[in-house]
Structure formats: structure tokens, C-alpha cells
Design a protein around this motif. Structure first.
Motif, PDB file in Angstrom:
ATOM      1  N   ARG A 107      40.124  32.591  35.012  1.00 46.81           N
ATOM      2  CA  ARG A 107      39.965  31.559  34.113  1.00 46.81           C
ATOM      3  C   ARG A 107      39.342  31.763  32.708  1.00 46.81           C
ATOM      4  N   VAL A 108      38.088  32.295  33.047  1.00 51.61           N
ATOM      5  CA  VAL A 108      37.051  32.156  31.950  1.00 51.61           C
ATOM      6  C   VAL A 108      37.621  33.230  31.004  1.00 51.61           C
ATOM      7  N   THR A 109      38.270  34.508  31.505  1.00 48.52           N
ATOM      8  CA  THR A 109      38.824  35.463  30.591  1.00 48.52           C
ATOM      9  C   THR A 109      39.984  34.713  29.819  1.00 48.52           C
ATOM     10  N   ALA A 110      40.849  33.952  30.190  1.00 43.67           N
ATOM     11  CA  ALA A 110      41.942  33.292  29.527  1.00 43.67           C
ATOM     12  C   ALA A 110      41.231  32.296  28.332  1.00 43.67           C
ATOM     13  N   ASP A 111      40.362  31.737  28.701  1.00 40.97           N
ATOM     14  CA  ASP A 111      39.617  31.058  27.727  1.00 40.97           C
ATOM     15  C   ASP A 111      39.016  31.685  26.483  1.00 40.97           C
ATOM     16  N   LEU A 112      38.132  33.053  26.864  1.00 46.12           N
ATOM     17  CA  LEU A 112      37.506  33.965  26.142  1.00 46.12           C
ATOM     18  C   LEU A 112      38.638  34.294  25.021  1.00 46.12           C
ATOM     19  N   ILE A 137      41.008  32.102  21.520  1.00 44.26           N
ATOM     20  CA  ILE A 137      40.677  32.006  19.990  1.00 44.26           C
ATOM     21  C   ILE A 137      41.215  33.145  19.280  1.00 44.26           C
ATOM     22  N   ASN A 138      41.239  34.225  19.506  1.00 45.05           N
ATOM     23  CA  ASN A 138      41.810  35.410  18.684  1.00 45.05           C
ATOM     24  C   ASN A 138      42.253  36.384  19.124  1.00 45.05           C
ATOM     25  N   GLY A 139      42.377  36.323  20.663  1.00 42.99           N
ATOM     26  CA  GLY A 139      43.229  37.414  21.570  1.00 42.99           C
ATOM     27  C   GLY A 139      42.667  38.614  21.750  1.00 42.99           C
ATOM     28  N   ASP A 140      41.281  38.832  21.679  1.00 38.22           N
ATOM     29  CA  ASP A 140      40.677  39.967  21.627  1.00 38.22           C
ATOM     30  C   ASP A 140      40.529  40.456  23.010  1.00 38.22           C
ATOM     31  N   LYS A 141      41.254  41.268  23.565  1.00 36.21           N
ATOM     32  CA  LYS A 141      41.466  41.668  25.137  1.00 36.21           C
ATOM     33  C   LYS A 141      40.270  42.487  25.480  1.00 36.21           C
ATOM     34  N   HIS A 142      39.224  42.802  24.472  1.00 43.97           N
ATOM     35  CA  HIS A 142      38.031  43.425  25.209  1.00 43.97           C
ATOM     36  C   HIS A 142      37.042  42.500  25.318  1.00 43.97           C
ATOM     37  N   LEU A 143      37.302  41.096  25.187  1.00 38.51           N
ATOM     38  CA  LEU A 143      36.480  39.960  25.554  1.00 38.51           C
ATOM     39  C   LEU A 143      36.795  39.349  26.781  1.00 38.51           C
ATOM     40  N   ARG A 144      36.016  39.775  27.827  1.00 40.75           N
ATOM     41  CA  ARG A 144      36.662  39.072  29.181  1.00 40.75           C
ATOM     42  C   ARG A 144      35.441  38.955  30.151  1.00 40.75           C
ATOM     43  N   LEU A 145      35.527  38.111  31.279  1.00 42.63           N
ATOM     44  CA  LEU A 145      34.787  38.069  32.412  1.00 42.63           C
ATOM     45  C   LEU A 145      35.525  38.944  33.321  1.00 42.63           C
ATOM     46  N   LYS A 146      34.957  40.286  33.783  1.00 40.33           N
ATOM     47  CA  LYS A 146      35.786  41.066  34.656  1.00 40.33           C
ATOM     48  C   LYS A 146      35.211  41.117  35.969  1.00 40.33           C
ATOM     49  N   PHE A 147      36.176  40.938  37.079  1.00 41.79           N
ATOM     50  CA  PHE A 147      35.814  40.997  38.212  1.00 41.79           C
ATOM     51  C   PHE A 147      35.519  42.450  39.048  1.00 41.79           C
ATOM     52  N   HIS A 148      34.641  42.735  39.516  1.00 36.57           N
ATOM     53  CA  HIS A 148      34.504  43.860  40.307  1.00 36.57           C
ATOM     54  C   HIS A 148      34.416  43.629  41.811  1.00 36.57           C
ATOM     55  N   ALA A 149      35.272  44.082  42.731  1.00 32.09           N
ATOM     56  CA  ALA A 149      35.329  43.926  44.176  1.00 32.09           C
ATOM     57  C   ALA A 149      34.057  44.523  44.873  1.00 32.09           C
ATOM     58  N   GLU A 150      33.578  45.776  44.199  1.00 39.00           N
ATOM     59  CA  GLU A 150      32.435  46.206  44.519  1.00 39.00           C
ATOM     60  C   GLU A 150      31.258  45.607  43.938  1.00 39.00           C
ATOM     61  N   GLU A 151      29.955  45.526  44.482  1.00 40.29           N
ATOM     62  CA  GLU A 151      28.882  44.714  43.936  1.00 40.29           C
ATOM     63  C   GLU A 151      28.488  45.710  42.758  1.00 40.29           C
ATOM     64  N   LEU A 152      28.141  44.829  41.411  1.00 40.18           N
ATOM     65  CA  LEU A 152      27.487  45.676  40.276  1.00 40.18           C
ATOM     66  C   LEU A 152      26.174  46.057  40.808  1.00 40.18           C
ATOM     67  N   PRO A 153      25.473  46.965  40.246  1.00 40.56           N
ATOM     68  CA  PRO A 153      23.907  47.172  40.198  1.00 40.56           C
ATOM     69  C   PRO A 153      23.425  46.414  39.206  1.00 40.56           C
ATOM     70  N   ASP A 154      22.217  45.900  39.367  1.00 42.28           N
ATOM     71  CA  ASP A 154      21.462  44.788  38.628  1.00 42.28           C
ATOM     72  C   ASP A 154      20.744  45.948  37.676  1.00 42.28           C
ATOM     73  N   LEU A 155      21.394  46.251  36.571  1.00 40.51           N
ATOM     74  CA  LEU A 155      20.903  47.181  35.707  1.00 40.51           C
ATOM     75  C   LEU A 155      21.136  46.372  34.145  1.00 40.51           C
ATOM     76  N   PRO A 156      20.322  47.010  33.090  1.00 41.92           N
ATOM     77  CA  PRO A 156      20.635  46.540  31.794  1.00 41.92           C
ATOM     78  C   PRO A 156      21.753  47.021  31.266  1.00 41.92           C
ATOM     79  N   SER A 157      22.391  46.640  30.289  1.00 42.85           N
ATOM     80  CA  SER A 157      23.935  46.720  29.850  1.00 42.85           C
ATOM     81  C   SER A 157      24.276  48.223  29.739  1.00 42.85           C
ATOM     82  N   GLU A 158      23.462  48.820  29.198  1.00 36.29           N
ATOM     83  CA  GLU A 158      23.406  50.239  28.735  1.00 36.29           C
ATOM     84  C   GLU A 158      23.570  51.207  30.035  1.00 36.29           C
TER      85      GLU A 158
END
Length: 304
Positions: free
Chosen positions: A51-56, A59-80
Motif C-alpha cells: 500500500r505504501v509503495t503504491a503511494d510512494l 507522484i513521479n513513478g520512481d520505481k526505486h522508491l519503495r517500502l520493501k517487504f522481506h520475509a526474513e527478518e532484517l538485521p538492525d544495522l545502519p543503511s550502508e
């Protein structure tokens, strides 16, 4: 999902987009969309991400702008560190992005890359080995039909094998966080032999080809180095960062934009338009046929 958690996540996402998105004015518009939208019907993280990705992207259709779901839990790390952690796991799973390498009749080599062009510190040795193996071919087919993304430095490494020894300016990238432009050039020296800049080169694309895969095709096309055959690509030219906002949700935010030194622009939204448009499933056979004809004519004319 609890409404308080949804409100917290969307507020955090809106703030991060305001801070990082490559175009600040559009980032402001996108952030306002998130702040006014109602996601109370979201059944869980995956549904909320959709739902959020559709709204993101509204505005300009930027396909890199997403709220991406991961089935496996993501490690709690800084972005890089988070992105590097994911790339390490994917590179190990995907054999360093070398999907297929074949020797075809007539001295033609075929190299399929994907699903990602991984950064050279991770997979450079494998990429160099593959490029060394195709260096002696009379012609090369580079299959990017399932190349979904990748690193500009990986594109530069691959291109270094596809030109001569003189450095070639292949791409620039503007980064909002530094307000600077980085240049990308081919390297005069690479490990092992090069395929070089004179032999026939065809690049195969599909509607799935995206981001780093598109850059490789676009750079070679703009420099007149390759014939692009297949389908128009997905149209994503904005490098992005990934930020963990929930154990299963990654906010991906474009922070830069590509600037081709030949065209002065990029493939965002439009995709890479092939020189020879054909269904992706038929592109390989077409390239083989055309290259065999070209090589046959060259042999008749006395060209080695």
C-alpha cells in the motif's frame, strides 16, 4: 497491524524521504501523501509495504522508491551496513552474478549476468574471470534480460573489458547527500585480457532489465559500442539507499541520479529503447543469427 505502529512507520518514512530523496520538492510531495493517507486496513507488514509503495510511486513513478517487504527478518544495522549485508548474502546465493557463460558456434560467446551486478569488492574476481574467458571470442552477446540492478562500479569494471586501453567516460552520478557529481570511466588496465572495443557486441534486454542492468545497456548504446536488442527496459536511473524501519520492512530511497556524458540525461521513466525491438524471448536467437551473418560477411571480405 496496530494503528500506532502504522502511524509511527509512515511518519518515519516521510521524514527519511524529506531528508534523502534526490529531488527535494518531489520528496516533500511524497512525504505529504504518506502523512495524509489512511493505512488502517493493512493486514500486516507485507500488505502495508504494498500500500505504501503504491503511494510512494504515485507522484513521479520512481520505481526505486519503495517500502520493501522481506520475509526474513532484517538485521538492525545502519543503511550502508544493511545493504552490504544483503549484497553479501545475495552474491553467495547467486554465484557472484555470473548466470551463464557459453561458447557458441562461429566463435561467438554468450555471457548472462544477473540478477545483480554486485560491487567489485564482493565479486570482482568472478566478473574478471568471466570477461577473460570471453575475451578471445570473435563476437559477444551480453544477456541482461534478467539483470535487475547493480553497482555503477560494477558497470565500469565490465565496460573496461569492452573498450580499448584509452579511458572512456561512461557515466556520471549526482548525489544529494554530498551535492557532488562522481564520474565513472573505463580503466586502461584490468586483470587478464580484454574483449576490446572493436569486435561485434550485442546486448539483450527485457522489460525486467532494471537499474544497474539498464545503465550498462544505456552506457554501451550511447557510446555506440553495442547493438541493443529486445524490449524496452524498466526505467530506473536513481541509485538508492535502504533503511530498516521495521524488522520486515526496508524503505528504499533514491538519493542520486545518473547523468550520461553523451546524452546529458538518463533512462529514468523511459527505459532503454532497443536498437532492434523484439520480444525478449526471441532476442538471443536474433542476435546469434545477425552476428553469424556479420562474421560470415567479414570472413568473405578477408576480415579475420
Amino acid at each position: 497491524m496496530e494503528q500506532n505502529l502504522i502511524t509511527q512507520l509512515t511518519a518515519e518514512a516521510a521524514g527519511l524521504i524529506r531528508k534523502h530523496y534526490v529531488f527535494p520538492d518531489i520528496g516533500e510531495q511524497v512525504a505529504r501523501v504518506l502523512e495524509t493517507a489512511d493505512y488502517g486496513q493493512a493486514t500486516g507488514p507485507e500488505d502495508l509495504g504494498s500500500r505504501v509503495t503504491a503511494d510512494l510511486q504515485s507522484i513521479n513513478g520512481d520505481k526505486h522508491l519503495r517500502l520493501k517487504f522481506h520475509a526474513e527478518e532484517l538485521p538492525d544495522l545502519p543503511s550502508e551496513e544493511l545493504m552490504w549485508n544483503q549484497l553479501q548474502r545475495e552474491a553467495a546465493r547467486d554465484l557472484d552474478g555470473i548466470a551463464r557463460l557459453e561458447r557458441l558456434d562461429g566463435g561467438i560467446a554468450l555471457l548472462e549476468l544477473g540478477p545483480l551486478l554486485f560491487p567489485p569488492p564482493l565479486t570482482g574476481a568472478a566478473v574478471c574471470a568471466a570477461m577473460n574467458l570471453v575475451a578471445g571470442a570473435r563476437a559477444l552477446i551480453l544477456d541482461l534480460r534478467n539483470t535487475l540492478g547493480g553497482s555503477p562500479t560494477a558497470v565500469a569494471l565490465i565496460c573496461s573489458y569492452l573498450f580499448g586501453d584509452e579511458p572512456v567516460h561512461i557515466n556520471d552520478c549526482y548525489d544529494r547527500s554530498t551535492d557532488r557529481i562522481s564520474q565513472f570511466w573505463t580503466q586502461p588496465f584490468v586483470p587478464g585480457p580484454k574483449f576490446g572495443g572493436d569486435k561485434p557486441l550485442w546486448v539483450l534486454t527485457s522489460g525486467r532489465t532494471f537499474s544497474g542492468g539498464e545503465e550498462l545497456a544505456y552506457d554501451l548504446q550511447q557510446l555506440g559500442r553495442a547493438v541493443i536488442a529486445g524490449e524496452r527496459t524498466g526505467g530506473g536511473a536513481h541509485p538508492r539507499i535502504g533503511i530498516r524501519v521495521h524488522p520486515h520492512l526496508e524503505l528504499t530511497v533514491p538519493t542520486g541520479r545518473s547523468i550520461n556524458p553523451v546524452s546529458g540525461t538518463n533512462w529514468e521513466g523511459t527505459g532503454v529503447v532497443p536498437d532492434v525491438e523484439v520480444a525478449a524471448a526471441d532476442a538471443e536467437e536474433l542476435a546469434k543469427t545477425r552476428l553469424r551473418e556479420e562474421l560470415s560477411q567479414g570472413a568473405e571480405a578477408g576480415t579475420p
